[in-house]
Write an enzyme that holds these catalytic residues in place. Structure first.
Site, PDB file in Angstrom:
ATOM      1  CE1 TYR A 106      -4.383   0.060  -0.477  1.00  0.00           C
ATOM      2  CE2 TYR A 106      -4.148  -1.686   1.088  1.00  0.00           C
ATOM      3  CZ  TYR A 106      -5.018  -0.777   0.052  1.00  0.00           C
ATOM      4  OH  TYR A 106      -6.288  -1.118  -0.364  1.00  0.00           O
ATOM      5  CE  LYS A 112      -6.322   1.486 -25.951  1.00  0.00           C
ATOM      6  NZ  LYS A 112      -6.471   2.313 -24.873  1.00  0.00           N
ATOM      7  NE  ARG A 160      -5.301  -4.544 -20.309  1.00  0.00           N
ATOM      8  CZ  ARG A 160      -5.865  -4.445 -21.300  1.00  0.00           C
ATOM      9  NH1 ARG A 160      -6.745  -3.632 -21.591  1.00  0.00           N
ATOM     10  NH2 ARG A 160      -5.224  -5.066 -22.636  1.00  0.00           N
ATOM     11  CG  ASP A 184      -7.764   9.738 -24.737  1.00  0.00           C
ATOM     12  OD1 ASP A 184      -6.609   9.060 -24.840  1.00  0.00           O
ATOM     13  OD2 ASP A 184      -8.755   9.210 -24.473  1.00  0.00           O
ATOM     14  CD  GLU A 222      -4.365   4.569   0.260  1.00  0.00           C
ATOM     15  OE1 GLU A 222      -3.748   3.713   1.004  1.00  0.00           O
ATOM     16  OE2 GLU A 222      -5.875   4.524   0.436  1.00  0.00           O
ATOM     17  CB  THR A 243      -4.027   3.342 -22.187  1.00  0.00           C
ATOM     18  OG1 THR A 243      -3.844   3.501 -23.730  1.00  0.00           O
ATOM     19  CG2 THR A 243      -5.459   3.433 -21.770  1.00  0.00           C
TER      20      THR A 243
HETATM   21  N1  DSN Z   1     -11.008  -0.169 -25.901  1.00  0.00           N
HETATM   22  C1  DSN Z   1     -10.124   0.619 -26.641  1.00  0.00           C
HETATM   23  C2  DSN Z   1     -10.060   0.358 -28.103  1.00  0.00           C
HETATM   24  O1  DSN Z   1     -10.142  -0.792 -28.417  1.00  0.00           O
HETATM   25  O2  DSN Z   1      -9.633   1.563 -28.821  1.00  0.00           O
HETATM   26  C3  DSN Z   1     -10.385   2.168 -26.168  1.00  0.00           C
HETATM   27  O3  DSN Z   1     -10.475   2.151 -24.773  1.00  0.00           O
END
Ligand code: DSN
Length: 410
Positions: free
Chosen positions: A51, A222, A228, A193, A53, A219
């Site tokens: 933990y 990707k 993730r 974003d 925080e 994120t």
């Molecule tokens: N689910 C993602 C995508 O496939 O683009 C976006 O969050």
């Protein structure tokens, strides 16, 4: 995974089957990628037990020296990766950025989900659409590209507090500088974003939004090829508001194992190999796009500048749903997707989305992309023929076999 296999054979079997699925299928989901063994090891480490925080040096728990080190490494490496980043928060999972700069009922301008935006950019079924007044902008019907003069007109009329720019299925370069100019004219903040294109932005395969945005969110799993998770970059003047908004505003104890894995991924993303892979990802998308055009398909906006393309299936008389289900049986995993001005519902759709990050990470280049485009064509042109589907499945498997995935992972 000796302990897991002995203790819990059911979960172990599911994981092994998933490994085989990833190994043997052509994965073209534009938001997926293959994290390195090092990233996965960090993510499966003892930091999951801690933990912490708060933030490095200012925690609400004792015993945080090691997780502090991991978080500082993640922050420092992320700043190096995104040139010009003034402040970085590597803890967020989702949503916190809005709370830092908006109050309930404020107006957000975000890209229409059906035209390539994202649920979190103001869809009525998402918290963003419930908490804020949403003014959507769309792509032009003629060019299927963002129409910046229409964006400016919408902004002038609605005076949003925030313009969100970024997409989950938009195949063209985004002009962040023009968005900044529009925002300045109406006194709005800009949030970019870049979840899909973060890796491309980091290496210059897509222009970076960092100089033009108050906040950049992404994120980490990707094109960035990390665990993730997510991160927020912002100007120094918003640092305290963003940090407060993440913790204690919307989150509790940070996922320190995931933060350690983010640090590993950012270090990898600073290497020449990663840089080359991002440029190859774009070249690969262009190669698939060109072959599909040659094979007679229509593409949204006529092609791509980034890691993904959208195939319009209206002329073929098949739905996105039929296409993605059949392609999955043929060993090709991608997703159905709305196309701009789609007459079908989001569950059916008239298009499919194809992305190249995962197969590029596996080492595939233009010749393999041409082969993949031809395999997709074979299935879509003969969608009811089980013999064709079986033939493509064995070719897909053979192609995957030439580019081993996690060869030493048992
Ligand atoms: N689910 C993602 C995508 O496939 O683009 C976006 O969050």
């Amino acid at each position: 995974m000796k302990s897991l296999s002995e203790q819990d054979p059911e979960v172990y079997a599911a994981i092994q089957n998933e490994l085989e699925r990833q190994r043997n299928n052509i994965i073209l989901i534009a938001s997926e990628n293959f994290a390195s063994r090092a990233v996965m090891e960090a993510q499966g480490c003892v930091m999951t037990n801690k933990y912490a925080e708060g933030y490095p040096g200012k925690r609400y728990y004792r015993g945080t020296a090691n997780v502090d080190r991991a978080e500082v490494l993640a922050q420092e490496r992320c700043k190096k990766l995104f040139v010009g980043a003034e402040h970085v928060n590597v803890q967020p999972v989702s949503g916190a950025a809005y709370f830092a700069v908006l109050k309930h009922g404020d107006t957000i301008m975000g890209m229409n989900l059906a035209h390539g935006g994202h649920l979190s950019h103001g869809s009525p079924v998402n918290f963003s659409g419930k908490m804020y007044k949403i003014v959507p902008y769309s792509v032009s019907q003629e060019t299927e590209r963002l129409d910046y003069s229409e964006m400016a007109a919408i902004a002038r009329k609605n005076k949003p507090q925030l313009i969100v720019v970024g997409a989950s299925s938009y195949p063209r370069t985004i002009d962040f500088k023009v968005v900044r100019e529009i925002a300045d004219e109406v006194g709005a903040k800009v949030m970019a974003d870049i979840a899909h294109i973060a890796g491309l932005c980091a290496v210059g395969a897509h222009p970076s939004p960092v100089p033009y945005s108050d906040i950049v969110t992404t994120t980490t799993h990707k094109t960035l090829r990390g665990p993730r998770g997510a991160l927020i970059i912002c100007k120094d003047e918003l640092a305290a508001a963003i940090d407060r908004s993440v913790f204690p505003g919307t989150q509790g104890g940070p996922f320190m194992h995931a933060i350690a894995a983010k640090a590993v991924a950012f270090q990898e993303a600073l290497t020449p190999e990663y840089r080359e892979c991002q440029f190859q990802t774009v070249r690969n998308a262009i190669a698939i796009a060109q072959r599909l055009l040659d094979n007679g398909f229509d593409l949204v906006s006529g092609g791509t500048d980034n890691h993904l393309l959208l195939v319009k299936l209206i002329k073929e008389g098949i739905t996105g749903k039929e296409a993605d289900e059949t392609l999955e049986r043929a060993g090709i995993t991608l997703n159905k997707n709305m196309i701009p001005f789609d007459p079908a519902t989001p569950f059916v759709t008239s298009g499919i989305r194809i992305g190249t990050p995962a197969m590029t990470t596996r080492g595939m280049k233009e010749p393999e992309m041409v082969q993949i485009a031809d395999l997709i064509t074979a299935v879509l042109r003969d969608i009811k023929n089980e013999k064709t589907i079986a033939g493509v499945r064995s070719q897909a498997r053979e192609l995957c076999g030439k580019f081993p995935l996690y060869p030493d992972l048992a």
